[in-house]
Structures are given as structure tokens and as C-alpha cells.
Design a protein around this motif. Structure first.
Motif, short mmCIF file in Angstrom:
data_model
loop_
_atom_site.label_atom_id
_atom_site.label_comp_id
_atom_site.label_asym_id
_atom_site.label_seq_id
_atom_site.Cartn_x
_atom_site.Cartn_y
_atom_site.Cartn_z
N HIS A 203 0.82 -1.21 0.00
CA HIS A 203 0.00 0.00 0.00
C HIS A 203 0.86 1.26 0.00
CE1 HIS A 203 -3.67 2.26 0.47
NE2 HIS A 203 -3.13 2.94 1.47
N ALA A 204 0.35 2.31 -0.61
CA ALA A 204 0.98 3.63 -0.61
C ALA A 204 -0.11 4.68 -0.59
CB ALA A 204 1.88 3.80 -1.83
N ASP A 205 0.23 5.85 -0.12
CA ASP A 205 -0.72 6.96 -0.14
C ASP A 205 -1.16 7.24 -1.58
OD1 ASP A 205 -1.30 10.03 -0.44
OD2 ASP A 205 -1.50 9.60 1.70
N PHE A 206 -2.45 7.51 -1.77
CA PHE A 206 -3.01 7.70 -3.10
C PHE A 206 -2.39 8.90 -3.82
CE2 PHE A 206 -6.66 8.80 -6.00
CZ PHE A 206 -6.64 7.63 -6.73
N TRP A 207 -1.90 9.87 -3.07
CA TRP A 207 -1.27 11.02 -3.72
C TRP A 207 0.01 10.59 -4.43
CZ3 TRP A 207 -2.33 14.99 -6.13
CH2 TRP A 207 -1.44 16.04 -6.34
N GLY A 208 0.78 9.70 -3.81
CA GLY A 208 1.96 9.18 -4.48
C GLY A 208 1.60 8.38 -5.72
N VAL A 209 0.56 7.57 -5.64
CA VAL A 209 0.10 6.80 -6.79
C VAL A 209 -0.36 7.73 -7.91
CG1 VAL A 209 -1.62 5.13 -7.57
CG2 VAL A 209 -0.52 4.83 -5.35
N VAL B 136 -13.59 18.19 -1.94
CA VAL B 136 -14.93 18.49 -1.42
C VAL B 136 -15.08 19.98 -1.14
CG1 VAL B 136 -16.42 18.16 0.60
CG2 VAL B 136 -15.40 16.18 -0.54
N ARG B 137 -14.06 20.58 -0.55
CA ARG B 137 -14.12 22.02 -0.28
C ARG B 137 -14.18 22.81 -1.57
NH1 ARG B 137 -10.09 20.90 3.51
NH2 ARG B 137 -8.53 21.79 2.08
N SER B 138 -13.35 22.43 -2.55
CA SER B 138 -13.31 23.15 -3.82
C SER B 138 -14.66 23.08 -4.53
CB SER B 138 -12.22 22.57 -4.71
OG SER B 138 -12.17 23.23 -5.96
N ALA B 139 -15.31 21.92 -4.44
CA ALA B 139 -16.61 21.73 -5.10
C ALA B 139 -17.77 22.33 -4.30
CB ALA B 139 -16.86 20.25 -5.34
N GLY B 140 -17.53 22.65 -3.04
CA GLY B 140 -18.58 23.25 -2.20
C GLY B 140 -19.70 22.29 -1.85
N ILE B 141 -19.36 21.01 -1.60
CA ILE B 141 -20.41 20.01 -1.32
C ILE B 141 -20.30 19.41 0.08
CG2 ILE B 141 -20.80 19.45 -3.74
CD1 ILE B 141 -19.04 16.94 -3.34
N ALA B 142 -19.47 19.98 0.94
CA ALA B 142 -19.29 19.41 2.28
C ALA B 142 -20.59 19.37 3.06
CB ALA B 142 -18.24 20.21 3.05
N HIS B 143 -21.45 20.35 2.86
CA HIS B 143 -22.69 20.45 3.65
C HIS B 143 -23.74 19.41 3.25
CE1 HIS B 143 -23.56 22.62 -0.05
NE2 HIS B 143 -24.85 22.60 0.24
N VAL B 144 -23.53 18.71 2.13
CA VAL B 144 -24.49 17.68 1.72
C VAL B 144 -23.88 16.28 1.82
CG1 VAL B 144 -26.05 19.09 0.33
CG2 VAL B 144 -23.91 18.26 -0.68
N LEU B 145 -22.82 16.16 2.59
CA LEU B 145 -22.21 14.86 2.86
C LEU B 145 -22.15 14.61 4.36
CD1 LEU B 145 -19.18 15.04 0.39
CD2 LEU B 145 -21.13 13.49 0.18
N ASP B 146 -22.50 13.40 4.77
CA ASP B 146 -22.40 13.04 6.18
C ASP B 146 -20.99 12.64 6.57
OD1 ASP B 146 -25.16 13.23 7.23
OD2 ASP B 146 -25.57 11.77 5.65
N ASP B 147 -20.21 12.14 5.62
CA ASP B 147 -18.85 11.73 5.95
C ASP B 147 -18.05 11.52 4.66
OD1 ASP B 147 -16.68 11.09 7.54
OD2 ASP B 147 -17.76 9.58 8.70
N ILE B 148 -16.74 11.46 4.85
CA ILE B 148 -15.81 11.15 3.77
C ILE B 148 -14.95 9.99 4.25
CG2 ILE B 148 -13.96 12.01 2.28
CD1 ILE B 148 -14.98 14.86 2.91
N LEU B 149 -15.12 8.83 3.64
CA LEU B 149 -14.41 7.62 4.07
C LEU B 149 -13.28 7.32 3.10
CD1 LEU B 149 -17.55 5.40 4.82
CD2 LEU B 149 -16.29 6.89 6.40
N SER B 150 -12.07 7.15 3.63
CA SER B 150 -10.89 6.89 2.83
C SER B 150 -10.33 5.52 3.13
CB SER B 150 -9.82 7.95 3.13
OG SER B 150 -8.56 7.58 2.60
N VAL B 151 -9.76 4.89 2.11
CA VAL B 151 -9.13 3.59 2.29
C VAL B 151 -7.93 3.65 3.22
CG1 VAL B 151 -9.86 2.83 -0.01
CG2 VAL B 151 -7.56 3.79 0.30
N GLU B 152 -7.43 4.84 3.49
CA GLU B 152 -6.26 4.97 4.36
C GLU B 152 -6.53 4.40 5.76
OE1 GLU B 152 -3.01 5.87 3.66
OE2 GLU B 152 -3.90 5.56 1.68
N SER B 153 -7.78 4.35 6.16
CA SER B 153 -8.09 3.81 7.49
C SER B 153 -7.93 2.30 7.56
CB SER B 153 -9.51 4.21 7.91
OG SER B 153 -10.47 3.65 7.03
N VAL B 154 -7.88 1.62 6.40
CA VAL B 154 -7.65 0.16 6.39
C VAL B 154 -6.38 -0.23 5.66
CG1 VAL B 154 -10.05 -0.52 6.72
CG2 VAL B 154 -9.23 -0.07 4.40
N GLY B 155 -5.74 0.72 4.96
CA GLY B 155 -4.45 0.46 4.34
C GLY B 155 -4.45 -0.46 3.15
#
Length: 228
Positions: A61-67, A133-152
Motif C-alpha cells: 500500500h501507498a498513499d493515493f497522492w503518491g500513486v 470536497v471544499r473546492s466543489a462546495g459540497i461538504a454540507h451535503v455529505l455526512d462523511d468522507i471515508l478513505s481507504v487509508e483507514s484500512v491500508g
């Protein structure tokens, strides 16, 4: 069982992954990209995905930004633009500000108004997703942002899809999972989610044992798919 939770892949589903190359190509400083921006965008996305699959099966696994950077470097070299450091940096900067598709804000707002829980489930790193999400201005219509980084591990490992039930306490049958990637929708179908494949390019269905429940050309009718 009714849908209670709507989960979205991020890149290519909510956010237009071709937007960075398209915008850079319109800028005078990057005129060399004008003839090849679509090819660069397509190769960038393809290599980005291929590298996640390879890393997942190899347990590397690697951080998605590196990929993401690795994929861009391949795409630029394929287009003969590998020596343009300024172009590379501009494309990477723009990736943090990807445009969302035009129907996204209204669609997400309709889901929230209708009482559905909404979240992103993405290979992206938390910082990348927060920026988009901030750039698109949609944070207020999302309950959460789940990333694979929490499971690697990257999709389509089932541990990624497990994050939805762990966060929202819902059964797989209560989830509408939406992705622009046919393989992602297929894997989510295997997992037990109800799935919608957003097939904007009109591609053939992947030859896999599982298929999406619904195939759409854009996200406009997602509230109806969620029972609203």
C-alpha cells in the motif's frame, strides 16, 4: 429493504478527473498540452487505477497522492512531455481542485432532504478528498468522507466496503453504492450493496461474475434509485 445510505466513489463519479488536464491545456503557459490533453487525462487515470490494483494484490500500500503522481509521470512521458516540470506541477495543483459534475450538488441535496445518509468512499487520501470536497462546495451535503487509508488497502478489497457498515450501522442491502468504475460497481455488488454504475462514456459492461444493478449516463436520477 429500503435504501437508507447512499455511498459515492469520488474520482470520476462526483469529480471530473479530466478537468485538470482540460483546464491546464487552456492556459497559455501550457500550450504544448492542447493537442494531447485528452490522451494525458485518460492515461493518467488508467495508470492511477492500475497501480492501486497492483499494490492491493501485492500488499504494497501507498498513499493515493503518491500513486496519482506516479500515474501522471507515466502519462506525461507517453505524451513526450516528461521534461516540463512546470506543467507537471500545474496538473498536480489542479487535481486538488477538481470540478464536480454539474448535477452533483442538486443530487446530493435531494438525497439529504429525503432523509438519506450520504458519504464518499474513495481510494483518495483524506487530505486529497477534503480538498476536492471544499473546492466543489459540497461538504454540507455529505455526512462523511471515508478513505481507504483507514484500512491500508485499495478497492476492491472487501475491507474497504466494510467501512460503510462500520460508520453508518447499516446492512449492505440498505446501501446504494454509486461508482463511475464498472469494476468497482461489480465488486460492490458482490459485497452485497445495491449498485449504480455511472457510465458516462457508454463503455461495455465488464466481463465479471457480478454486474451493477443499474447503469446510468449521469447522476441525475440517483434520488429516484434511492427510493425518493
Amino acid at each position: 429493504m429500503p435504501i437508507t445510505t447512499c455511498i459515492f466513489d469520488a474520482y470520476g463519479t462526483l469529480f471530473d478527473v479530466a478537468a485538470a488536464a482540460r483546464q491546464a491545456a487552456q492556459e497559455p503557459a501550457h500550450a504544448k498540452l492542447r493537442e494531447t490533453w485528452a490522451e494525458v487525462a485518460a492515461h493518467w487515470r488508467l495508470k492511477q487505477l492500475q497501480y492501486t490494483w497492483l499494490r492491493a494484490v501485492m500488499d504494497q500500500h501507498a498513499d493515493f497522492w503518491g500513486v496519482t503522481q506516479n500515474g501522471l509521470d507515466w502519462a506525461l512521458e507517453a505524451a513526450g512531455l516528461q521534461g516540463d516540470a512546470a506543467l507537471r506541477q500545474r496538473l498536480l495543483d489542479l487535481y486538488w481542485e477538481l470540478q464536480c459534475y454539474p448535477e452533483v450538488p442538486e443530487m446530493l441535496a435531494a438525497l439529504r432532504t429525503g432523509g438519506r445518509q450520504t458519504a464518499i468512499l474513495s481510494n483518495g487520501s483524506p487530505a486529497m478528498l477534503d480538498g476536492a470536497v471544499r473546492s466543489a462546495g459540497i461538504a454540507h451535503v455529505l455526512d462523511d468522507i471515508l478513505s481507504v487509508e483507514s484500512v491500508g488497502v485499495f478497492k476492491p478489497d472487501s475491507r474497504v466496503y466494510d467501512l460503510v457498515g462500520a460508520r453508518f450501522g447499516c446492512a449492505p442491502e440498505e446501501v446504494l453504492f454509486v461508482s463511475s468504475n464498472g469494476w468497482d460497481a461489480a465488486a460492490a455488488s458482490c459485497y452485497g450493496f445495491r449498485t449504480a454504475w455511472v457510465n458516462r462514456a457508454g463503455e461495455p459492461v465488464d466481463r465479471l461474475p457480478w454486474t451493477p444493478d443499474t447503469i446510468l449516463s449521469d447522476l441525475t436520477t440517483i434520488p429516484a434509485e434511492a427510493g425518493l
